[in-house]
Design a protein around this motif. Sequence first.
Motif, mmCIF file in Angstrom:
data_model
loop_
_atom_site.group_PDB
_atom_site.id
_atom_site.type_symbol
_atom_site.label_atom_id
_atom_site.label_comp_id
_atom_site.label_asym_id
_atom_site.label_seq_id
_atom_site.Cartn_x
_atom_site.Cartn_y
_atom_site.Cartn_z
ATOM 1 N N GLN A 55 -8.690 -0.270 6.672
ATOM 2 C CA GLN A 55 -7.255 -0.226 6.403
ATOM 3 C C GLN A 55 -6.561 0.909 7.151
ATOM 4 N N GLU A 56 -7.324 1.940 7.484
ATOM 5 C CA GLU A 56 -6.715 3.169 7.984
ATOM 6 C C GLU A 56 -6.948 3.460 9.458
ATOM 7 N N LEU A 57 -7.856 2.728 10.117
ATOM 8 C CA LEU A 57 -8.186 3.078 11.500
ATOM 9 C C LEU A 57 -6.994 2.930 12.435
ATOM 10 N N LEU A 58 -6.349 1.786 12.420
ATOM 11 C CA LEU A 58 -5.219 1.585 13.338
ATOM 12 C C LEU A 58 -4.068 2.550 13.065
ATOM 13 N N PRO A 59 -3.671 2.779 11.804
ATOM 14 C CA PRO A 59 -2.653 3.812 11.564
ATOM 15 C C PRO A 59 -3.089 5.197 12.034
#
Length: 224
Positions: free
Chosen positions: A36-40
Amino acid sequence: MKALAIDSASGCMTVSAKNDDITTSLSLDIGPKQSQELLPAIDFVLKKVDLKPEELDYTVLCKGPGTFTGLRLAFAALKSIELAFNKPVYGVSTLECYASPFENFEGLVISTVDAKKDQFFAGIYENKKTILEPEDTTIEKVISVIDKTKKILCVGPDAKLFTEELKQNSPSLDVIYFDAQINTCINLFNIAEKMIEEKKEPLKDFEGPEYLRKSEAEIALENK
């Protein structure tokens, strides 16, 4: 150089971007929520150093061993940048990455990640040489191959656990561990730029993570 690095080989994911001498890093100890957090996180660090993906010179990642999901996420993200903007992706052994700051240690450096099921991913290094290639192994196997007269430094996210088990199995060993948090992406940048200087090849299109262990699904399929 302008670059992006990802270490998602363990539950604590680190993402860093560098724009020449300016570097921003973000570490998130979030386990399975990495997806959930890699791209952000990538977007955040790039903006902090005023970079766009198309301006990168290269990207680099820990290619394994490590968690199945974490490794796949990093590969998917950086391969997408490669495909979109023709930016090379360099892969670095996770265990080499963790050991690299300690290459001048006078003794053996054991780089390790807990592989569960009473196993560890481990590699052994001494004076910039590899004594044991990274493998999915046991404490007993490591003890059988090391020179027990030498000082031992254990590093990596699970160094404390590994050290405790080493001492339990072989109390006479002169072993310590380093458990302070290190920005592993800085190691990745340093190793990648040395690879570039030595004209080593980036990852090929068909190259993926180095798991060192079959997934539960693969094992179940083989046992049918």
